[in-house]
Scaffold this motif. Structure first.
Motif, mmCIF file in Angstrom:
data_model
loop_
_atom_site.group_PDB
_atom_site.id
_atom_site.type_symbol
_atom_site.label_atom_id
_atom_site.label_comp_id
_atom_site.label_asym_id
_atom_site.label_seq_id
_atom_site.Cartn_x
_atom_site.Cartn_y
_atom_site.Cartn_z
ATOM 1 N N GLN A 151 1.030 -1.168 0.057
ATOM 2 C CA GLN A 151 0.085 -0.102 -0.226
ATOM 3 C C GLN A 151 0.898 1.379 -0.022
ATOM 4 O O GLN A 151 0.533 2.444 -0.588
ATOM 5 N N GLY A 152 2.101 1.089 0.619
ATOM 6 C CA GLY A 152 3.029 2.358 0.510
ATOM 7 C C GLY A 152 3.323 2.862 -0.865
ATOM 8 O O GLY A 152 3.701 4.077 -1.056
ATOM 9 N N LEU A 153 3.351 1.832 -1.721
ATOM 10 C CA LEU A 153 3.667 2.338 -3.090
ATOM 11 C C LEU A 153 2.598 3.314 -3.658
ATOM 12 O O LEU A 153 2.941 3.843 -4.536
ATOM 13 N N ARG A 154 1.286 3.100 -3.231
ATOM 14 C CA ARG A 154 0.360 3.887 -3.577
ATOM 15 C C ARG A 154 -0.060 4.995 -2.575
ATOM 16 O O ARG A 154 -1.234 5.550 -2.520
ATOM 17 N N THR A 155 0.990 5.669 -2.108
ATOM 18 C CA THR A 155 0.905 6.983 -1.184
ATOM 19 C C THR A 155 1.533 7.879 -1.789
ATOM 20 O O THR A 155 2.461 7.877 -2.482
ATOM 21 N N THR A 156 0.816 9.225 -1.562
ATOM 22 C CA THR A 156 1.501 10.414 -1.932
ATOM 23 C C THR A 156 2.638 10.524 -1.128
ATOM 24 O O THR A 156 2.953 10.041 -0.219
ATOM 25 N N PHE A 157 3.731 11.383 -1.655
ATOM 26 C CA PHE A 157 4.953 11.440 -1.399
ATOM 27 C C PHE A 157 5.510 12.950 -1.487
ATOM 28 O O PHE A 157 5.236 13.575 -2.124
ATOM 29 N N SER A 158 6.746 13.030 -0.867
ATOM 30 C CA SER A 158 7.683 14.452 -1.054
ATOM 31 C C SER A 158 8.962 13.803 -1.257
ATOM 32 O O SER A 158 9.146 12.641 -0.725
ATOM 33 N N VAL A 159 9.848 14.712 -1.837
ATOM 34 C CA VAL A 159 11.404 14.045 -1.789
ATOM 35 C C VAL A 159 12.190 15.189 -1.365
ATOM 36 O O VAL A 159 11.800 16.224 -1.552
ATOM 37 N N LEU A 160 13.510 14.644 -1.135
ATOM 38 C CA LEU A 160 14.293 15.870 -0.589
ATOM 39 C C LEU A 160 14.528 17.143 -1.634
ATOM 40 O O LEU A 160 14.377 18.297 -0.886
ATOM 41 N N PRO A 161 14.995 17.063 -2.774
ATOM 42 C CA PRO A 161 15.026 18.295 -3.553
ATOM 43 C C PRO A 161 13.702 19.035 -3.604
ATOM 44 O O PRO A 161 13.713 20.430 -3.504
ATOM 45 N N ILE A 162 12.769 18.661 -3.585
ATOM 46 C CA ILE A 162 11.177 19.397 -3.470
ATOM 47 C C ILE A 162 11.282 20.369 -1.955
ATOM 48 O O ILE A 162 10.958 21.581 -1.962
ATOM 49 N N GLN A 163 11.659 19.454 -0.954
ATOM 50 C CA GLN A 163 11.824 20.062 0.304
ATOM 51 C C GLN A 163 12.702 21.230 0.222
ATOM 52 O O GLN A 163 12.438 22.389 0.838
ATOM 53 N N VAL A 164 13.938 20.972 -0.155
ATOM 54 C CA VAL A 164 14.869 21.959 -0.121
ATOM 55 C C VAL A 164 14.582 23.229 -1.216
ATOM 56 O O VAL A 164 14.678 24.317 -0.570
ATOM 57 N N PHE A 165 13.963 22.832 -2.238
ATOM 58 C CA PHE A 165 13.459 23.929 -2.985
ATOM 59 C C PHE A 165 12.467 24.881 -2.373
ATOM 60 O O PHE A 165 12.799 26.142 -2.432
ATOM 61 N N ASN A 166 11.452 24.175 -1.655
ATOM 62 C CA ASN A 166 10.573 24.753 -1.011
ATOM 63 C C ASN A 166 11.157 25.848 0.190
ATOM 64 O O ASN A 166 10.764 26.938 0.597
ATOM 65 N N TRP A 167 12.315 25.186 0.979
ATOM 66 C CA TRP A 167 12.803 26.055 1.975
ATOM 67 C C TRP A 167 13.480 27.433 1.429
ATOM 68 O O TRP A 167 13.595 28.271 2.044
ATOM 69 N N VAL A 168 14.256 27.041 0.199
ATOM 70 C CA VAL A 168 15.149 28.127 -0.304
ATOM 71 C C VAL A 168 14.433 29.399 -0.720
ATOM 72 O O VAL A 168 14.560 30.465 -0.507
ATOM 73 N N SER A 169 12.982 29.122 -0.970
ATOM 74 C CA SER A 169 12.123 29.967 -1.546
ATOM 75 C C SER A 169 11.233 30.879 -0.532
ATOM 76 O O SER A 169 10.667 31.851 -0.789
ATOM 77 N N ARG A 170 11.356 30.309 0.880
ATOM 78 C CA ARG A 170 10.822 31.063 1.952
ATOM 79 C C ARG A 170 11.486 32.229 2.280
ATOM 80 O O ARG A 170 12.732 32.670 2.036
ATOM 81 N N PRO A 171 10.826 33.448 2.830
ATOM 82 C CA PRO A 171 11.364 34.531 3.175
ATOM 83 C C PRO A 171 12.274 34.518 4.317
ATOM 84 O O PRO A 171 13.156 35.457 4.285
#
Lengths: 310, 354
Positions: free
Chosen positions: A253-273
């Motif tokens: 069931q884990g295969l069919r779970t939504t997810f995030s990955v490290l580069p996306i998390q990093v990208f989000n943090w970099v763009s914060r004020p």
């Protein structure tokens, strides 16, 4: 006296030995110049890398602690962690390795050992070389249509499985090319020796060629996986999330779970004020690099083992 | 004979076979689970500490609204641990595409829904409830060493940014004769962002209309760096980015005919900072509001008790006079947009519209 004409004339009537000796100092000089250039290239690339690493480490190392690795993202930088992104990356990379290794290496062996030099092989070769150069976002769009929409009943939409399959497509051409190069590097005398002993093609490939080529193949696979681990664009396209505060269950069931990955998390943090988030991003980059080093380490270990076994 | 007895050479093959078997097992197993429906409902949730809500809430949309949604989702999950809330960032437009395809429950937007998006939702029979959740003040900033442009009229900003200025308006004294003859360097949000849409609509008077020869970036931190290092620069971005970089930037007060007004939480909230004060929205799918967890999440966004979350992440919360009206929209399932699908609408008081 030393005009080019005279030198040329002298050259033409002197014995061969004469042609070599006078040029010795200048040849040493050329040698030295080339050596210096090569060193400069090494120094430049290493300096860039060291400066980048030092900058990231300087910013991020203070953020790396147990809490950072075991917390979910938060609006408060001090409480924020990258657990969901880290676990997402591990899931995706494990699946990508699982899918891409057998398919990529299998395709490489088939093309190089079984149908080499046929018309079909030539067409496939050109296409694969082209595919390796296609921008990753295109694979993201392909994955969105094929895995997220058409194969919805299997993948469950914007899930880990869809992400892994998309990245698998992305790196398959690289693995196939690397596999073929490694197979080509095995001396053909070995193949002929095998055939001379009465082995079938399959036996020759299985017992002689593949073990010889495996270290090179593994190097290619790890390079391909290293590319996949840093990819953001295709995963954003297929819908990797940014805030997610639960982990996929350790089951199918884990295969069919939504997810995030490290580069996306990093990208989000970099763009914060807030500057504190930028430090978190640096911490995230360090974690990503450590994962990459671990992966490379495992690959080198495997490669050395197979080389010893030869 | 040699081929079958050399055990050492078989190891790589075994490795390969193991991988393949694992891979095929994963695929096969996966197919057997296809009938399982959504993975959201967790029947094994026997522990129900504070709340008995379960299920999932899918949020996506604008990157501007993301910090608000993240804070809300974080606190919501502390209260309702069995509800799985996820937040993605697809941008305002990308968020509406997913929302109108029925893929998400809630989508964030840094501008009201556009006519084309209204059409798309209608086509797919998606009805929605529009909820303003916060205010943001687009801040016009200059280098702190710039002492002359502390207050600019809207017409002056228009002169700088309108399409006709391209290649012509190049120095500060073209904006106002008593400004020094120094080059004018412009920085702005990327043309795909809701921020750009709103700024052009408010200043130039048409969404997406502006000169093309300015430095555009989707990453506001790049704009901050640009303005902070260039004495002759002017740029615009969300108020939160100014607050975090106060020491590196100079703020421009905007004169909309009623004197110079600087953006601040007060002027943004009471609407005196015009025309660059803009509401941030979430759109909730009406059908999803029948699910108790989505309704609870929607109410959580507009609960006055959570207004401090909005302030904490750098936005300005709605005034207490508006929140009951916004809450009533959820109760009444009031569908459609108060902006009637006009896209970015400038200078209206939210209170009047609600």
């Amino acid at each position: 006296m030393t005009s080019p004409n005279q030198v040329l004339q002298g050259d033409s009537c002197q014995p061969n030995a004469y042609k070599f000796s006078p040029a010795l100092p200048s040849r040493y000089k050329t040698d030295g110049i080339f050596k210096a250039l090569a060193w400069a290239a090494v120094v430049i690339s290493l300096t860039v890398l060291v400066v980048l690493l030092a900058d990231v480490a300087n910013d991020g190392i203070s953020r790396i602690n147990w809490n950072f690795l075991t917390s979910f993202p938060s609006r408060r930088p001090a409480e924020s962690g990258l657990l969901s992104a880290l676990v997402g990356t591990i899931w995706v990379m494990a699946l990508v390795a699982l899918f891409s290794f057998p398919i990529g290496v299998g395709a490489g062996i088939f093309l190089e050992e079984f149908i080499a030099d046929s018309f079909f092989e030539n067409i496939v070769e050109v296409n694969i070389a082209n595919l390796a150069a296609v921008p990753s976002i295109i694979y993201g769009l392909l994955g969105l249509q094929v895995f997220v929409r058409w194969l919805f009943p299997i993948t469950g939409g914007r899930t880990i499985l869809s992400g892994a399959l998309t990245l698998t497509l992305l790196i398959l051409p690289i693995i196939i090319i690397a596999t073929r190069e490694s197979l080509r590097a095995v001396p053909s005398s070995l193949r002929q020796a095998g055939f001379a002993l009465g082995a079938t093609r399959w036996q020759v490939v299985r017992e002689i060629i593949f073990p010889q080529a495996l270290p090179g193949i593994l190097t290619g696979v790890i390079l391909a996986l290293s590319r996949a681990i840093g990819e953001t664009a295709p995963l954003i396209t297929i819908g990797a999330l940014t805030f997610i505060a639960f982990l996929p269950p350790l089951s199918l069931q884990g295969l069919r779970t939504t997810f995030s990955v490290l580069p996306i998390q990093v990208f989000n943090w970099v763009s914060r004020p807030q500057a504190e988030f930028h430090l978190l991003a640096a911490g995230g980059i360090i974690v990503l690099m450590v994962m990459l080093l671990l992966m490379n380490g495992i690959a080198i270990y495997l490669r050395n083992r197979f080389q010893q076994n030869r | 004979m040699v081929f079958t007895t050399n055990a050492n050479l078989k190891k790589p093959l075994a490795f390969l076979v193991t991988l393949s078997v694992l891979a095929s097992a994963a695929c096969a197993g996966n197919q057997t689970t296809t009938g399982g429906g959504t993975q959201s409902a967790d029947p094994a949730a026997t522990t129900a500490p504070a709340s008995n809500l379960s299920g999932s809430v899918l949020i996506d949309g604008s990157s501007t609204v993301f910090p608000i949604s993240e804070a809300m989702a974080e606190e919501f999950q502390k209260k309702h641990p069995n509800v799985k809330v996820t937040v993605g960032v697809s941008g305002t437009g990308g968020g509406f595409k997913k929302f109108c395809a029925g893929e998400t429950d809630i989508t964030g937007a840094s501008r009201p829904i556009k006519p084309s998006e209204v059409e798309l939702c209608k086509k797919n029979n998606i009805e929605y409830v529009e909820l303003p959740v916060a205010f943001d003040g687009l801040s016009v900033v200059i280098n702190p060493k710039n002492e002359f442009a502390k207050c600019l009229k809207v017409e002056e900003l228009k002169k700088m940014w309108e399409p006709a200025a391209q290649g012509k308006i190049k120095s500060w004294n073209q904006i106002r004769p008593d400004f020094p003859n120094q080059p004018l360097v412009l920085y702005g949000a990327g043309t795909d962002s809701g921020t750009y849409d709103y700024f052009t609509s408010a200043i130039v008077g048409g969404e997406g209309k502006s000169r093309g020869d300015f430095t555009a970036s989707e990453d506001d931190n790049v704009l901050v760096q640009g303005v902070a290092t260039d004495v002759n620069s002017l740029g615009f971005f969300g108020y939160a980015y100014y607050v975090e970089n106060k020491d590196k930037l100079g703020l421009v007060a905007i004169d909309n005919g009623n004197g110079c007004v600087e953006p601040s939480p007060q002027t943004i909230q009471d609407g005196t900072y015009q025309p660059l004060s803009r509401p941030e929205f979430v759109y909730v799918k009406k059908a999803s509001l029948d699910k108790p967890e989505v309704k609870a999440m929607a109410e959580f966004y507009v609960d006055p008790a959570n207004a401090k979350l909005v302030d904490e992440v750098g936005y300005v919360s709605l005034p207490a006079s508006i929140t009951p009206k916004v809450k009533a929209r959820i109760e009444q399932r009031k569908i459609g947009s108060v902006f009637e699908g006009r896209g970015s609408t400038v200078g209206v008081k939210l209170e009047d519209l609600l």
